[in-house]
Design an enzyme around this catalytic site. Structure first.
Site, PDB file in Angstrom:
ATOM      1  NE  ARG A 173      18.119  15.751 -40.282  1.00 47.59           N
ATOM      2  CZ  ARG A 173      18.755  14.943 -40.837  1.00 47.59           C
ATOM      3  NH1 ARG A 173      18.110  14.393 -41.621  1.00 47.59           N
ATOM      4  NH2 ARG A 173      18.537  13.758 -39.732  1.00 47.59           N
ATOM      5  CD  GLU A 197      18.678  32.812 -34.397  1.00 42.92           C
ATOM      6  OE1 GLU A 197      19.330  31.752 -34.320  1.00 42.92           O
ATOM      7  OE2 GLU A 197      18.286  33.314 -33.688  1.00 42.92           O
ATOM      8  CG  HIS A 206      20.071   5.491 -46.366  1.00 42.99           C
ATOM      9  ND1 HIS A 206      21.038   4.188 -46.887  1.00 42.99           N
ATOM     10  CD2 HIS A 206      20.259   5.811 -45.370  1.00 42.99           C
ATOM     11  CE1 HIS A 206      21.993   3.970 -44.815  1.00 42.99           C
ATOM     12  NE2 HIS A 206      21.182   5.503 -44.856  1.00 42.99           N
TER      13      HIS A 206
END
Ligand code: GLN
Ligand code: ZN
Length: 768
Positions: free
Chosen positions: A529, A17, A708
């Site tokens: 994450r 959540e 990246h």
């Protein structure tokens, strides 16, 4: 009275959540009030779980919107000046700025070469030897602290209003300073004097707010600490003690060893030790800790997902209880942040496997059972104990777990199975004759863009909406495209592009025996994450080739060498929840054997170059220096078992990234890979200097650009880096490649970057 408590609970929520609320907030879909409401609800539910399991306190302060260390930066008012906070921002705005930075103008794209645009986020790094990343506090000599306790006090008030007994958890002052980084080379420890009064002030406020205990986490007591740091503990804790609230000093992850007597002596009301990682220290701690102090025993594994062997726990606890007249508390070894919320009903795991596992919620119940058994006798919890015993017995006896064929195959490996047939110089000559590559050969690290189309095809295939044959055709088309692009670019050693792989560990785990995958076993990695590590529950075996068909297909499309692409045994081990019923070294050797058969199958299929990725080799390094050699020994052997089944003419590559490797260079050289590609561009080749100074013997591909960023590197930049590399490593041993795989990039920038990279290699060749 034996009490129970936890050091911390997962905060992301049973259904993640918090993750979804955070991401909606960042997209501007919900405001701070709505986000705070989600957080308050999660805290209330998590405390209710703790209460329902009969814990004597609920844990307050373990909740964090992004990261608990970042919360301490705001709590102690030491956000770096470079963020320019004026005090007009809300605390959440400040927090998310520290965590995510500010992009005024995308620096990556403007190409000006300055780093001064925007505000880069605080750096992130791994929390001790876990896969959780914290935000690194930045200190300098001018750092000043100012207490901002309101948010924490609000949480205490919330818990008190719900009728809970409260233990607040904080990172202790020494660990907080240790985990930070001194930007100007300033002495972090020198900041302790100005930080301590704020801790004292905070402790007094927490006491006044009704906290019964405050837990101060000092996991650095399990490290090889410099003398001035361990010395500072006594003075610091004498001061903190004066605040008048009972303090529980919490250590975990690593044995205390030479800090054991220090930890026992400190003027605190209680000490928590990790009885899972350092069971041998329970007895000395029980003897040395004065009886007026509480001993909190970390008895349930907070780092792994196995249902506890409750009989073994009781056996471990009884001598401790016998030796101590003082109070004993029971707890998980460390915060439960590192395990999934629950696995009890996971839809993707079979019913039998589920009974072998325990997520955070199940671990609370294990504490309750242990407490009851020790307080009222085993008969009081006979049913619970019987259920745990039955599950454990089933796991031990299961033919899915112990496979004689795997043991036999390992035993049949000759002692020199981890040695190539000939030394590197000989192999190099044979391989040079075979591949006839130019100087500064170019290659990539394995993956090409995982485009939305690839991901959509895989999702449809997994749902059953795309037939196997159609998925196969789609992936082959992607491979063919990758091969065409690489040929057109003029790369020397090609890859198939890994289109068919979701993840470099999951892809192999799904095809190997001994692994299972949960549907909802998420663990927070950083911020919003989460990762879902595979569950490695049984002996590992490879029922069938895993990559041969894809690689052979790719090779059939080109005359250039196609590099087979595998994930190494150490990385597969490191990124999974692993068995607790045999040493990690043995599990790793089993994976190594499975990879070895894959390597030899690739060789048999005509693949002349095979890369075995080991980006996680460095992160498996034990926290204590004294244990490192043993780890590097078995980890290195596992890699070599995987790599050494081939002929001299087959070239083995490895790849590493995400870490500084200079402290393990001898171990990396001992892998004896013919070629290693490493991430170096972000350190401007500094990393490579270590390889040069160490006289690294084999061939090296130092990454010449950072993958990246979508920024397309200029040929001149890469030429400069390659010249720098040639100064430290003999040019005839250098390869030219990006830092890492390209899966997160898009095709246009990938092609442009590689075109420039090939041009850079050609320029260097022409100079030679
Ligand atoms: N071969 C993998 C890739 O290219 C390596 C990834 C990694 O090093 N993390 O994506
Ligand atoms: Zn990499």
């Amino acid at each position: 009275m034996i009490k129970t408590h936890i050091l911390g609970y997962p905060r992301i929520g049973a259904q993640r959540e918090l993750k979804f609320a955070l991401e909606r907030h960042w997209r501007g879909e919900i405001d701070e009030l709505a986000l705070e409401a989600v957080a308050a609800d999660l805290r209330a539910r998590h405390w209710a779980d703790q209460r329902a399991a009969g814990l004597d306190f609920v844990s307050v302060g373990d909740f964090a919107f992004y990261d608990q260390v970042a919360d301490h930066v705001l709590l102690f008012g030491c956000a770096p000046a470079r963020f320019g906070f004026t005090g007009t921002e809300t605390p959440l705005q400040q927090l998310f700025t520290l965590a995510r930075g500010v992009a005024t103008e995308a620096h990556d794209d403007c190409g000006c070469g300055h780093t001064s645009h925007g505000k880069p986020a605080l750096e992130m790094t791994k929390w001790f030897d876990t896969n959780y990343h914290y935000l690194v506090p930045e200190f300098d000599a001018a750092t000043r602290f100012a207490l901002a306790p309101d948010r924490l006090l609000d949480q205490v008030a919330q818990a008190r209003a719900l009728g809970h007994a409260v233990k607040v958890t904080l990172v202790g002052p020494l660990s907080f300073l240790w985990l930070g980084k001194a930007k100007d080379g300033a002495d972090r420890l020198a900041l302790l004097e100005s930080l301590l009064p704020l801790y004292c002030d905070l402790l007094a406020r927490l006491k006044a707010a009704g906290a019964e205990w405050v837990q101060l986490d000092e996991p650095i007591l399990g490290l090889d600490l410099p003398g001035d740091w361990s010395l500072a503990f006594e003075r610091a804790y004498h001061l903190l003690h004066g605040a008048g609230v009972p303090l529980l000093l919490a250590t975990y992850f690593s044995p205390l060893q030479e800090n054991l007597s220090l930890a026992c002596k400190l003027p605190v009301a209680g000490l928590h030790v990790d009885g899972v990682r350092a069971p041998e220290e329970l007895r000395p701690v029980a003897d040395w800790l004065p009886d007026h102090k509480v001993l909190s025993v970390g008895i349930v594994d907070g780092r792994n997902i196995w249902r506890a062997d409750l009989d073994a726990c009781l056996e471990r606890l009884r001598p401790v209880l016998e030796r101590r007249a003082g109070a004993v508390w029971l707890a998980p070894s460390c915060s439960l942040l590192h395990v999934p919320f629950t696995l009890a009903h996971d839809a993707a795991l079979d019913a039998e496997l589920r009974t072998w596992l325990a997520g955070a919620r199940e671990k609370l119940n294990e504490l309750r059972i242990l407490q009851q058994a020790l307080t009222h006798g085993e008969q009081a919890v006979a049913m619970d104990l019987a259920a745990a015993r039955a599950a454990l017995a089933a796991r031990r006896a299961s033919p899915r777990v112990s496979r004689p064929d795997v043991a036999a195959a390992l035993a049949a490996l000759p002692p020199d199975a981890d040695r190539r047939a000939s030394p590197f110089a000989q192999r190099q000559a044979v391989q040079r004759a075979r591949f006839d590559l130019p100087a500064f050969p170019t290659t990539t690290i394995g993956s090409f863009p995982q485009t939305p189309a690839i991901r959509a095809a895989r999702a449809a295939w997994r749902r059953g909406d795309l037939a196997d044959a159609a998925y196969d055709t789609a992936m082959r088309a992607e491979i063919a495209h990758a091969v065409r692009v690489q040929e057109a670019l003029g790369l020397d050693v090609l890859v198939h592009g890994e289109a068919e792989r979701n993840d470099m560990v999951e892809y192999f785990g799904e095809q190997l025996d001994g692994f299972a995958f949960s549907a909802n076993g998420w663990v927070q990695s950083y911020g919003s994450r989460c990762v879902k590590p595979p569950v490695l529950y049984g002996d590992v075996a490879r029922p069938a080739p895993m990559t041969v068909a894809w690689t052979a297909y790719a090779q059939s499309l080109t005359a250039r060498p196609m590099k087979g692409m595998l994930t190494g045994p150490v990385t597969i081990l490191q990124w999974s929840f692993v068995r607790d019923d045999q040493p990690r070294a043995l599990t790793c050797a089993q994976i190594a054997l499975a990879i070895r058969t894959e390597v030899t199958d690739l060789e048999r299929a005509g693949i002349g170059i095979v890369q075995i990725d080991e980006p996680a080799l460095r992160e498996g390094l034990p926290l204590r220096r004294a244990s490192r050699d043993a780890y590097l020994d078995w980890a290195g052997r596992a890699f070599r078992i995987a790599a050494s089944g081939v002929a001299d003419a087959t070239q083995i590559h490895t790849h590493m990234c995400y870490a500084e490797f200079n402290d393990i260079l001898p171990a990396i050289a001992a892998l004896d890979a013919d070629v290693i590609t490493i991430e170096t561009s972000r350190s401007d080749m500094e990393l490579l200097a270590g390889f040069g100074a160490f006289a690294y013997p084999n061939e090296i591909g130092p990454g010449v650009y950072d993958i990246h960023s979508p920024r397309v590197p200029a040929t001149a930049d890469m030429v400069r880096l390659l010249r720098k590399a040639s100064a430290v490593v003999p040019a005839d041993r250098l390869w030219v490649n990006p830092d890492c795989g390209l899966k997160t990039r898009a095709w246009p920038e990938t092609e442009a970057a590689l075109r420039n990279m090939v041009a850079a290699a050609r320029l260097l060749r022409d100079e030679a």
